[in-house]
Design a protein around this motif. Structure first.
Motif, mmCIF file in Angstrom:
data_model
loop_
_atom_site.group_PDB
_atom_site.id
_atom_site.type_symbol
_atom_site.label_atom_id
_atom_site.label_comp_id
_atom_site.label_asym_id
_atom_site.label_seq_id
_atom_site.Cartn_x
_atom_site.Cartn_y
_atom_site.Cartn_z
ATOM 1 N N ASP A 75 8.083 -6.613 -8.806
ATOM 2 C CA ASP A 75 7.146 -5.735 -9.504
ATOM 3 C C ASP A 75 7.634 -5.569 -10.947
ATOM 4 O OD1 ASP A 75 9.214 -3.815 -9.446
ATOM 5 O OD2 ASP A 75 8.323 -2.722 -7.768
ATOM 6 N N GLY A 136 0.851 -2.185 -4.200
ATOM 7 C CA GLY A 136 1.603 -2.839 -5.265
ATOM 8 C C GLY A 136 1.243 -2.287 -6.627
ATOM 9 N N PHE A 140 3.174 -7.132 -9.260
ATOM 10 C CA PHE A 140 2.964 -7.209 -7.818
ATOM 11 C C PHE A 140 1.512 -6.856 -7.471
ATOM 12 C CE2 PHE A 140 4.148 -5.541 -3.421
ATOM 13 C CZ PHE A 140 4.238 -6.805 -2.872
#
Length: 149
Positions: A75, A136, A140
C-alpha cells in the motif's frame, strides 16, 4: 527453472494470456468447486505472478476463465498485502479519485493514466470457500479496483 517452478513457490509458472485472446474479453465464470484443483490454480497464479514480476494476477490472464485473483502488493505506506480472492466483487469505492500510471501483465510494457479511488473494498471467498472482505487504500486500492471489479 526448466520445470516451470520457482524456488519457494509451490505452483508452476504458466504462460500469460495476452491482449487479443478471447478469454480476456469474455466474462469469467463463478467458482463453485473449492477443491484441490482450485488450490493448484491459486498456487500456479502466485508462481506466474512472481515470475512476471507483477503485483496481482487474475485466472483469465493464464487462460482460465474463472473469477479468481492473487496479489502481493504494497500500500502507500509500503505495508505488504498478500493473498487471493475467489469470486471477487468490488463492493465499495470512495475517497479521492487519483489519476496514475497503471499496467497489466496481459499488456506487457504498456501503461496508461487511469483514474481510480484511493479506497476500495472487495468481498469474495478464500480457496476453501470461507467469506472474506479485503479493504485497500492507495496503490493497494487502485489494484483492488483493477482486479476486483
Amino acid at each position: 527453472m526448466r520445470d516451470g517452478s520457482i524456488p519457494g513457490v509451490h505452483g508452476r509458472v504458466r504462460p500469460l494470456t495476452l491482449l487479443g485472446d478471447p478469454v480476456l474479453h469474455a466474462p469469467c465464470e463463478e467458482v463453485t468447486d473449492f477443491g484441490p484443483e482450485l488450490a493448484r490454480l491459486v498456487e500456479d497464479l502466485f508462481a506466474t505472478m512472481y515470475a512476471a514480476q507483477g503485483v496481482g494476477l487474475a485466472a483469465n490472464q493464464i487462460g482460465v476463465p474463472l473469477r479468481v485473483f492473487v496479489y502481493d502488493c504494497p500500500d502507500d505506506e509500503d505495508v505488504r498485502h498478500l493473498g487471493h480472492v475467489v469470486n471477487p466483487r468490488l463492493v465499495e469505492t470512495d475517497g479521492v479519485v487519483v489519476r496514475g500510471p497503471e499496467g497489466c501483465l496481459s499488456l506487457p510494457g504498456l501503461e496508461a493514466g487511469t483514474e481510480r479511488h484511493d479506497h476500495a473494498v472487495v468481498e469474495g471467498r478464500t480457496v476453501t470457500g470461507e467469506p472474506v472482505t479485503r479493504p485497500g487504500r492507495g496503490l493497494f486500492a487502485r489494484w483492488r479496483e483493477h482486479e476486483g471489479g
